[in-house]
Design an enzyme around this catalytic site. Structure first.
Site, short mmCIF file in Angstrom:
data_model
loop_
_atom_site.label_atom_id
_atom_site.label_comp_id
_atom_site.label_asym_id
_atom_site.label_seq_id
_atom_site.Cartn_x
_atom_site.Cartn_y
_atom_site.Cartn_z
N LYS A 40 -21.63 27.36 0.97
CA LYS A 40 -22.81 26.89 1.71
C LYS A 40 -23.06 27.75 2.94
O LYS A 40 -22.14 28.04 3.70
CB LYS A 40 -22.61 25.45 2.15
N GLY A 89 -23.15 16.25 9.31
CA GLY A 89 -22.94 15.54 8.03
C GLY A 89 -23.69 16.14 6.86
O GLY A 89 -23.72 15.55 5.77
N GLY A 143 -22.87 18.71 5.08
CA GLY A 143 -21.93 19.10 4.03
C GLY A 143 -21.48 17.89 3.21
O GLY A 143 -21.47 17.92 1.97
N CYS A 144 -21.10 16.80 3.92
CA CYS A 144 -20.66 15.58 3.23
C CYS A 144 -21.79 15.06 2.34
O CYS A 144 -21.57 14.64 1.19
CB CYS A 144 -20.31 14.49 4.24
N1 LIG Z 1 -30.94 23.44 9.34
C1 LIG Z 1 -30.86 23.32 8.02
N2 LIG Z 1 -31.98 23.27 7.28
C2 LIG Z 1 -31.92 23.15 5.94
N3 LIG Z 1 -30.78 23.05 5.24
C3 LIG Z 1 -29.62 23.09 5.93
C4 LIG Z 1 -29.59 23.23 7.35
N4 LIG Z 1 -28.28 23.23 7.75
C5 LIG Z 1 -27.54 23.09 6.64
N5 LIG Z 1 -28.33 23.03 5.54
C6 LIG Z 1 -27.93 22.88 4.14
O1 LIG Z 1 -27.07 21.74 4.10
C7 LIG Z 1 -26.04 21.93 3.15
C8 LIG Z 1 -24.67 21.80 3.85
O2 LIG Z 1 -24.42 23.04 4.50
P1 LIG Z 1 -23.46 23.36 5.71
O3 LIG Z 1 -23.17 24.80 5.58
O4 LIG Z 1 -24.06 22.90 6.97
O5 LIG Z 1 -22.22 22.47 5.36
P2 LIG Z 1 -21.09 21.98 6.29
O6 LIG Z 1 -20.92 22.93 7.43
O7 LIG Z 1 -19.93 21.72 5.41
O8 LIG Z 1 -21.66 20.63 6.87
P3 LIG Z 1 -21.07 19.67 8.02
O9 LIG Z 1 -21.97 19.91 9.18
O10 LIG Z 1 -21.20 18.32 7.45
O11 LIG Z 1 -19.66 20.08 8.27
C9 LIG Z 1 -26.28 23.31 2.55
O12 LIG Z 1 -27.03 23.19 1.37
C10 LIG Z 1 -27.07 24.03 3.61
O13 LIG Z 1 -27.85 25.09 3.11
C1 LIG Z 2 -14.72 12.09 8.84
C2 LIG Z 2 -15.42 13.38 8.73
N1 LIG Z 2 -15.48 13.98 7.52
C3 LIG Z 2 -16.15 15.15 7.39
C4 LIG Z 2 -16.74 15.76 8.48
C5 LIG Z 2 -17.45 17.10 8.32
O1 LIG Z 2 -18.73 17.08 8.75
C6 LIG Z 2 -16.66 15.10 9.72
N2 LIG Z 2 -17.22 15.63 10.83
N3 LIG Z 2 -16.00 13.92 9.81
#
Ligand SMILES: Nc1ncnc2c1ncn2[C@@H]1O[C@H](COP(=O)(O)OP(=O)(O)OP(=O)(O)O)[C@@H](O)[C@H]1O
Ligand SMILES: Cc1ncc(CO)c(N)n1
Ligand SMILES: [Mg+2]
Length: 546
Positions: free
Chosen positions: A226, A261, A263-264
């Site tokens: 991602k 959130g 990613g989740c």
């Molecule tokens: N600003 C944004 N606009 C559109 N899509 C987004 C944006 N930010 C993240 N995404 C999309 O959201 C999904 C999760 O991506 P991301 O890389 O943020 O995951 P993550 O870092 O694991 O998330 P988290 O913030 O929960 O840890 C992907 O499909 C990404 O392309």
């Molecule tokens: C509990 C929990 N799981 C996953 C993430 C990743 O976004 C977070 N910030 N907190």
């Protein structure tokens, strides 16, 4: 782990109505005497088979701020129509500023929760989030061996976007050696992919591809790297790898602080779509679309004072207009033979809109648009409702020209708008993410705007002079070529296209050009089905030549 390829048959069309399932419980059909426990459980099993509910089990941590973790997973599944049970691996003290504390649940108790759910409920897909210790990863693997499920989605949560550690380096080896080989898909963000591969640097899309390939070698059937946190990117680009092909999934990057959130949510949506019967690629595409729409609708929300706020997963409940039940997957190939009806022509030939649509479908039209400029609203709506039924039963999408109200009332598959109609982003607000939106464009700038506004395709023309539309400048092949090269969306050519010239349009072999849209060549003729059939074969021949 059973493979998700080939995808299981979709559950939805075979599901009996709720009333049919409730009949099992209705006093009218129940025996007068109390059933024995065995009979009762048999009846419950029959009812469960009659109305299965796609079931995702999330094995993840709790986020007290409720933007990520278990809370995000449950909301995401609820929004997409899947049941979500939850095994909690850790309790975090967390808000929009960061993670203030982590309290891991003892391994044995994670095992007990897993046993409780998996031994009783028929779980379709397990999705994992925060797994704070190697011991918990091991307990999970053991449980999955004992209670296999259809698919396993692993979001290898290690560090929150705020930079706080959620799973230490000791779990890395267990993830790689034990969990990944059981996974159907693993969904690291760039930081996690880098950690999993020994802190390699990931700066470009090409780096993301290499990372996806290396992670694939650790055993999962699919990998999604991602790019939400990728620096300096105007698009949100994720790289999908199935072991053979890389697919770059591009979405609009929404400008908002509310990305906690994502990613989740993405992983839970993939799990929910798989539980509903989607193939892996479709599940990932639908999940990405959902995240993009949720961020868009929540971009101005203010919750908390920190740098990263939560978003609204249940945005569709705000407006009764959203038809979120079915996230219709737009297939650009549907633009191949696009039939556009015209009330004037139908009147001239003495046929109803319904008969015109039936005949076009019979002849092989791949998408239909009702363009009824002078019809009375009530009459048009009634006809549109019938056309929706006709098109649904043939699997052909039906769009309405301009009239968003009619499209909503008849639950059409989407809307086509021109440059002087409602802007596509407003249409998207009204129709929600699941519907198809097309926009007529004559210039690269208009095509760019349509893409930014969230349209699914553009119609480009008039390619040839036409009498169907007044004051419509002709673009010719040159104008069509310019727009096709510039467009980020699939294109359908329109304007004066008929059996004599359609072949030459497709033979141009232009990028993004998916088909032709026709009005008079089909409907200003005596036999619509015959004309459609012959145009279809002309297009097929042209495509095989180009
Ligand atoms: N600003 C944004 N606009 C559109 N899509 C987004 C944006 N930010 C993240 N995404 C999309 O959201 C999904 C999760 O991506 P991301 O890389 O943020 O995951 P993550 O870092 O694991 O998330 P988290 O913030 O929960 O840890 C992907 O499909 C990404 O392309
Ligand atoms: C509990 C929990 N799981 C996953 C993430 C990743 O976004 C977070 N910030 N907190
Ligand atoms: Mg992120």
């Amino acid at each position: 782990m059973a493979s998700v390829q080939p995808p299981p048959a979709p559950l939805a069309p075979h599901r009996p109505s709720i009333t049919a399932a409730l009949r099992f419980y209705s006093p009218a059909v129940s025996p007068r005497v109390s059933p024995s426990p065995a009979a009762r459980s048999r009846r419950l099993a029959v009812a469960a088979r009659a109305m299965p509910w796609p079931h995702v089990l999330t094995v993840a941590g709790s986020d007290s701020g409720a933007g990520a973790g278990i809370q995000a997973d449950i909301k995401a599944c609820a929004a997409l129509g899947a049941y979500c049970s939850s095994v909690i691996t850790a309790v975090t003290a967390q808000n929009t500023v960061g993670v203030q504390g982590v309290h891991a649940v003892p391994e044995e108790f994670v095992g007990e929760q897993l046993r409780s759910v998996l031994s009783d409920m028929s779980v379709d897909v397990v999705k994992t989030g925060m797994l704070p210790s190697a011991g918990i990863v091991k307990v999970l693997c053991e449980s999955l061996r004992k209670f296999p499920v259809k698919a396993l989605v692993v979001d290898p949560v290690m560090v929150s976007t705020s930079g706080d550690t959620l799973s230490g380096p000791s779990t890395l080896t267990t993830y790689r050696d034990e969990l990944f080989p059981m996974a159907d898909i693993v969904t690291p963000n760039v930081k996690e992919a880098s950690k999993l591969l020994g802190d390699v640097s990931l700066q470009t899309i090409s780096d993301m591809r290499s990372a996806a390939e290396s992670i694939y070698k650790l055993g999962p059937k699919y990998v999604l790297v991602k790019g939400g946190d990728m620096p300096d990117s105007t698009d949100a680009i994720d790289v999908f790898f199935d072991g053979k092909e890389f697919i770059e999934l591009r979405g609009l990057r929404i400008k908002t602080r509310n990305t906690h959130g994502t990613g989740c949510t993405l992983a839970s949506c993939i799990a929910a779509e798989l539980a509903k019967g989607a193939s892996m690629l479709h599940a990932v595409e639908a999940a990405k679309k959902f995240v993009e729409s949720a961020l868009y609708h929540s971009k101005d929300l203010v919750i908390g004072n920190g740098p990263q706020g939560p978003f609204d997963h249940l945005f569709s409940l705000k407006s009764p207009l959203y038809k979120m039940g079915s996230l219709h997957k737009f297939n650009p190939d549907d633009l191949f033979l696009y039939a556009v009806t015209d009330s004037g022509m139908n009147k001239k030939w003495g046929r109803s809109i319904e008969d015109a649509v039936k005949a076009a479908i019979e002849g092989g039209a791949t998408i239909v648009q009702l363009r009824e400029k002078d019809a009375e609203t009530r009459e048009f709506l009634e006809a549109a409702k019938t056309c929706v039924e006709i098109c649904r039963s043939s699997g052909v999408p039906l769009l309405i020209n301009d009239r968003i109200d009619v499209a909503l009332a008849c639950n059409a598959d989407g809307v086509h708008v021109g440059q002087s109609d409602m802007p596509a982003w407003e249409v998207r607000e009204l129709l929600g993410p699941g519907k198809i939106i097309g926009v007529s464009c004559k210039t690269p700038a208009q095509a760019e705007q349509a893409w930014k506004d969230g349209a699914d395709y553009i119609g480009c023309g008039g390619v040839f002079p036409t009498t169907t539309k007044a004051n419509n400048p002709t673009l010719g092949f040159e104008g069509l070529r310019t727009v096709c090269f510039a467009s980020k969306l699939p294109v359908v050519a329109i304007g004066g296209i008929n059996a004599r010239n359609a072949g030459s349009v497709m033979e141009l072999g232009l990028p993004n050009l998916k088909g032709v849209a026709v009005v008079s060549a089909l409907f200003d003729r005596e036999c619509v089905a015959t004309e459609t059939r012959s145009l279809r074969s002309i297009l097929m021949n042209a495509c095989s030549r180009s």
